[in-house]
Write a protein that holds these residues in place. Sequence first.
Motif, PDB file in Angstrom:
ATOM      1  N   LEU A  90      -2.554  10.471  11.203  1.00 24.18           N
ATOM      2  CA  LEU A  90      -3.571  10.740  12.223  1.00 24.18           C
ATOM      3  C   LEU A  90      -4.593  11.693  11.629  1.00 24.18           C
ATOM      4  CD1 LEU A  90      -1.417  11.300  15.442  1.00 24.18           C
ATOM      5  CD2 LEU A  90      -2.676   9.256  14.789  1.00 24.18           C
ATOM      6  N   ARG A  91      -5.834  11.248  11.569  1.00 21.29           N
ATOM      7  CA  ARG A  91      -6.897  12.083  11.018  1.00 21.29           C
ATOM      8  C   ARG A  91      -7.764  12.604  12.151  1.00 21.29           C
ATOM      9  NH1 ARG A  91      -6.093   7.775   7.878  1.00 21.29           N
ATOM     10  NH2 ARG A  91      -5.496   8.130   5.729  1.00 21.29           N
ATOM     11  N   ALA A  92      -8.010  13.879  12.159  1.00 22.72           N
ATOM     12  CA  ALA A  92      -8.761  14.508  13.246  1.00 22.72           C
ATOM     13  C   ALA A  92     -10.196  14.000  13.319  1.00 22.72           C
ATOM     14  CB  ALA A  92      -8.746  16.017  13.089  1.00 22.72           C
ATOM     15  N   ASN A  93     -10.794  13.694  12.186  1.00 24.71           N
ATOM     16  CA  ASN A  93     -12.200  13.271  12.185  1.00 24.71           C
ATOM     17  C   ASN A  93     -12.356  11.751  12.322  1.00 24.71           C
ATOM     18  OD1 ASN A  93     -11.222  12.544   9.713  1.00 24.71           O
ATOM     19  ND2 ASN A  93     -12.770  13.625   8.512  1.00 24.71           N
ATOM     20  N   GLN A  94     -11.268  11.044  12.485  1.00 22.29           N
ATOM     21  CA  GLN A  94     -11.308   9.586  12.616  1.00 22.29           C
ATOM     22  C   GLN A  94     -11.741   9.215  14.037  1.00 22.29           C
ATOM     23  OE1 GLN A  94      -7.560   7.851  11.606  1.00 22.29           O
ATOM     24  NE2 GLN A  94      -8.123   5.798  12.241  1.00 22.29           N
ATOM     25  N   SER A  95     -12.555   8.178  14.139  1.00 15.52           N
ATOM     26  CA  SER A  95     -12.902   7.698  15.482  1.00 15.52           C
ATOM     27  C   SER A  95     -11.937   6.568  15.822  1.00 15.52           C
ATOM     28  CB  SER A  95     -14.353   7.219  15.527  1.00 15.52           C
ATOM     29  OG  SER A  95     -14.563   6.213  14.585  1.00 15.52           O
ATOM     30  N   PHE A  96     -11.367   6.652  17.011  1.00 21.02           N
ATOM     31  CA  PHE A  96     -10.356   5.699  17.429  1.00 21.02           C
ATOM     32  C   PHE A  96     -10.927   4.759  18.483  1.00 21.02           C
ATOM     33  CE2 PHE A  96      -8.042   9.560  16.213  1.00 21.02           C
ATOM     34  CZ  PHE A  96      -7.132   9.036  15.297  1.00 21.02           C
ATOM     35  N   SER A  97     -10.524   3.503  18.405  1.00 24.93           N
ATOM     36  CA  SER A  97     -10.867   2.573  19.483  1.00 24.93           C
ATOM     37  C   SER A  97     -10.021   2.940  20.701  1.00 24.93           C
ATOM     38  CB  SER A  97     -10.587   1.134  19.052  1.00 24.93           C
ATOM     39  OG  SER A  97      -9.188   0.931  18.939  1.00 24.93           O
ATOM     40  N   ARG A  98     -10.333   2.355  21.841  1.00 24.83           N
ATOM     41  CA  ARG A  98      -9.598   2.676  23.068  1.00 24.83           C
ATOM     42  C   ARG A  98      -8.112   2.368  22.915  1.00 24.83           C
ATOM     43  NH1 ARG A  98     -10.506   4.336  27.852  1.00 24.83           N
ATOM     44  NH2 ARG A  98      -9.519   3.583  29.733  1.00 24.83           N
ATOM     45  N   GLU A  99      -7.772   1.244  22.322  1.00 27.30           N
ATOM     46  CA  GLU A  99      -6.364   0.875  22.132  1.00 27.30           C
ATOM     47  C   GLU A  99      -5.674   1.831  21.161  1.00 27.30           C
ATOM     48  OE1 GLU A  99      -4.053  -2.693  19.978  1.00 27.30           O
ATOM     49  OE2 GLU A  99      -5.418  -3.349  21.572  1.00 27.30           O
ATOM     50  N   GLU A 100      -6.372   2.166  20.074  1.00 27.81           N
ATOM     51  CA  GLU A 100      -5.805   3.116  19.113  1.00 27.81           C
ATOM     52  C   GLU A 100      -5.612   4.486  19.765  1.00 27.81           C
ATOM     53  OE1 GLU A 100      -7.506   1.794  14.762  1.00 27.81           O
ATOM     54  OE2 GLU A 100      -8.843   2.825  16.138  1.00 27.81           O
ATOM     55  N   TRP A 101      -6.580   4.890  20.614  1.00 28.60           N
ATOM     56  CA  TRP A 101      -6.484   6.189  21.259  1.00 28.60           C
ATOM     57  C   TRP A 101      -5.256   6.273  22.163  1.00 28.60           C
ATOM     58  CZ3 TRP A 101      -7.706  10.818  20.319  1.00 28.60           C
ATOM     59  CH2 TRP A 101      -7.595  11.802  21.302  1.00 28.60           C
ATOM     60  N   ASP A 102      -4.919   5.176  22.840  1.00 32.10           N
ATOM     61  CA  ASP A 102      -3.710   5.150  23.675  1.00 32.10           C
ATOM     62  C   ASP A 102      -2.470   5.388  22.819  1.00 32.10           C
ATOM     63  OD1 ASP A 102      -5.231   4.703  25.932  1.00 32.10           O
ATOM     64  OD2 ASP A 102      -4.868   2.543  25.988  1.00 32.10           O
ATOM     65  N   ASN A 103      -2.427   4.761  21.640  1.00 31.82           N
ATOM     66  CA  ASN A 103      -1.300   4.966  20.723  1.00 31.82           C
ATOM     67  C   ASN A 103      -1.258   6.397  20.191  1.00 31.82           C
ATOM     68  OD1 ASN A 103      -0.261   2.387  20.929  1.00 31.82           O
ATOM     69  ND2 ASN A 103      -1.415   1.605  19.175  1.00 31.82           N
ATOM     70  N   VAL A 104      -2.431   6.946  19.878  1.00 32.99           N
ATOM     71  CA  VAL A 104      -2.509   8.329  19.398  1.00 32.99           C
ATOM     72  C   VAL A 104      -2.001   9.275  20.483  1.00 32.99           C
ATOM     73  CG1 VAL A 104      -4.119  10.183  18.776  1.00 32.99           C
ATOM     74  CG2 VAL A 104      -4.353   7.927  17.736  1.00 32.99           C
ATOM     75  N   TYR A 105      -2.443   9.071  21.717  1.00 40.44           N
ATOM     76  CA  TYR A 105      -2.026   9.918  22.833  1.00 40.44           C
ATOM     77  C   TYR A 105      -0.506   9.839  23.028  1.00 40.44           C
ATOM     78  CZ  TYR A 105      -2.225  12.358  27.283  1.00 40.44           C
ATOM     79  OH  TYR A 105      -2.048  13.273  28.282  1.00 40.44           O
ATOM     80  N   ALA A 106       0.041   8.626  22.954  1.00 42.79           N
ATOM     81  CA  ALA A 106       1.493   8.454  23.095  1.00 42.79           C
ATOM     82  C   ALA A 106       2.237   9.159  21.962  1.00 42.79           C
ATOM     83  CB  ALA A 106       1.845   6.966  23.114  1.00 42.79           C
ATOM     84  N   THR A 107       1.716   9.056  20.748  1.00 42.37           N
ATOM     85  CA  THR A 107       2.345   9.710  19.597  1.00 42.37           C
ATOM     86  C   THR A 107       2.336  11.227  19.759  1.00 42.37           C
ATOM     87  OG1 THR A 107       1.681   7.907  18.135  1.00 42.37           O
ATOM     88  CG2 THR A 107       2.252   9.988  17.084  1.00 42.37           C
ATOM     89  N   VAL A 108       1.184  11.777  20.108  1.00 44.14           N
ATOM     90  CA  VAL A 108       1.058  13.225  20.258  1.00 44.14           C
ATOM     91  C   VAL A 108       1.945  13.727  21.399  1.00 44.14           C
ATOM     92  CG1 VAL A 108      -0.549  15.103  20.810  1.00 44.14           C
ATOM     93  CG2 VAL A 108      -1.227  13.319  19.201  1.00 44.14           C
ATOM     94  N   SER A 109       2.033  12.976  22.494  1.00 47.22           N
ATOM     95  CA  SER A 109       2.891  13.403  23.607  1.00 47.22           C
ATOM     96  C   SER A 109       4.367  13.350  23.217  1.00 47.22           C
ATOM     97  CB  SER A 109       2.624  12.579  24.873  1.00 47.22           C
ATOM     98  OG  SER A 109       2.974  11.234  24.677  1.00 47.22           O
ATOM     99  N   HIS A 110       4.754  12.375  22.385  1.00 48.69           N
ATOM    100  CA  HIS A 110       6.138  12.348  21.883  1.00 48.69           C
ATOM    101  C   HIS A 110       6.416  13.554  20.997  1.00 48.69           C
ATOM    102  CE1 HIS A 110       6.739   8.329  23.450  1.00 48.69           C
ATOM    103  NE2 HIS A 110       7.976   8.336  22.980  1.00 48.69           N
ATOM    104  N   VAL A 111       5.474  13.880  20.116  1.00 51.02           N
ATOM    105  CA  VAL A 111       5.634  15.044  19.240  1.00 51.02           C
ATOM    106  C   VAL A 111       5.768  16.311  20.089  1.00 51.02           C
ATOM    107  CG1 VAL A 111       4.491  16.470  17.491  1.00 51.02           C
ATOM    108  CG2 VAL A 111       4.475  13.981  17.268  1.00 51.02           C
ATOM    109  N   LEU A 112       4.982  16.416  21.150  1.00 53.61           N
ATOM    110  CA  LEU A 112       5.083  17.563  22.051  1.00 53.61           C
ATOM    111  C   LEU A 112       6.479  17.650  22.663  1.00 53.61           C
ATOM    112  CD1 LEU A 112       3.811  19.926  23.644  1.00 53.61           C
ATOM    113  CD2 LEU A 112       3.168  18.240  25.378  1.00 53.61           C
ATOM    114  N   GLY A 113       7.025  16.517  23.094  1.00 59.52           N
ATOM    115  CA  GLY A 113       8.365  16.510  23.683  1.00 59.52           C
ATOM    116  C   GLY A 113       9.430  17.015  22.731  1.00 59.52           C
ATOM    117  N   PHE A 114       9.269  16.722  21.440  1.00 61.33           N
ATOM    118  CA  PHE A 114      10.242  17.171  20.445  1.00 61.33           C
ATOM    119  C   PHE A 114      10.052  18.638  20.059  1.00 61.33           C
ATOM    120  CE2 PHE A 114      10.076  12.561  19.132  1.00 61.33           C
ATOM    121  CZ  PHE A 114      11.311  12.249  19.655  1.00 61.33           C
ATOM    122  N   SER A 115       8.847  19.167  20.240  1.00 61.50           N
ATOM    123  CA  SER A 115       8.558  20.482  19.661  1.00 61.50           C
ATOM    124  C   SER A 115       8.208  21.570  20.667  1.00 61.50           C
ATOM    125  CB  SER A 115       7.418  20.345  18.650  1.00 61.50           C
ATOM    126  OG  SER A 115       6.272  19.806  19.266  1.00 61.50           O
ATOM    127  N   ALA A 116       8.381  21.317  21.953  1.00 59.29           N
ATOM    128  CA  ALA A 116       8.083  22.337  22.967  1.00 59.29           C
ATOM    129  C   ALA A 116       9.370  22.827  23.620  1.00 59.29           C
ATOM    130  CB  ALA A 116       7.143  21.772  24.027  1.00 59.29           C
TER     131      ALA A 116
END
Length: 200
Positions: A90-116
């Motif tokens: 996941l690159r911070a400066n990358q522009s994501f399409s709407r579908e990719e953004w949904d996957n990014v959001y799901a990934t980040v929320s999973h990481v949050l669940g493991f690390s909070a």
Amino acid sequence: MKIGKVFNQLILIMLMLVSLCCMIVVIMSMFTLPDLSTGKIVESSKMEGRYSKGEKLGKFGEMMIEMLPNDLAFTVFVPSEKAFERDLRLRANQSFSREEWDNVYATVSHVLGFSAIPRKIYAGLLPRGKDLSYDSVSGFTLYISKGFDGVLVVNRVRAERIDIKKGKVVVHIMDGVIMDAEFEQSVLPNDDGDQMTMDI
């Protein structure tokens, strides 16, 4: 009768000594406890220091913090921007399409669940050389330790920066992503190395 008086006096003297010792311990501990309200870190280490309220956690780190409720205390082990790119592609400066953004959001929320963890844990207050374990919000067990060199380690991932306060949240920036083996398999990069395989 005389023996009873002597015995009572010995008990009284012992109680006074114990009370005096307790008072001395309390007074000494008041002088040695760190002042957490000022945001200063007591121990000296390369990772520690003073952090401004505007400290940037990176795009995905800020995203993780925004997913948490504002009125509850948490400790979050946020991967650094380099760790997000290296481990999750996941690159911070990358522009994501709407579908990719949904996957990014799901990934980040999973990481949050493991690390909070739903409590405040300051690295500056952890004992050196002792392992502690806490369950994250997803139920994943986090093994937290601080080596004799003062470096915070969570599930074998070392911290880069520690004890950053974001409202009621304590943030530690990690040089890696904390996740379980199943999730790690689901986000392994494809052969081209640019896209993620998402089985969330």
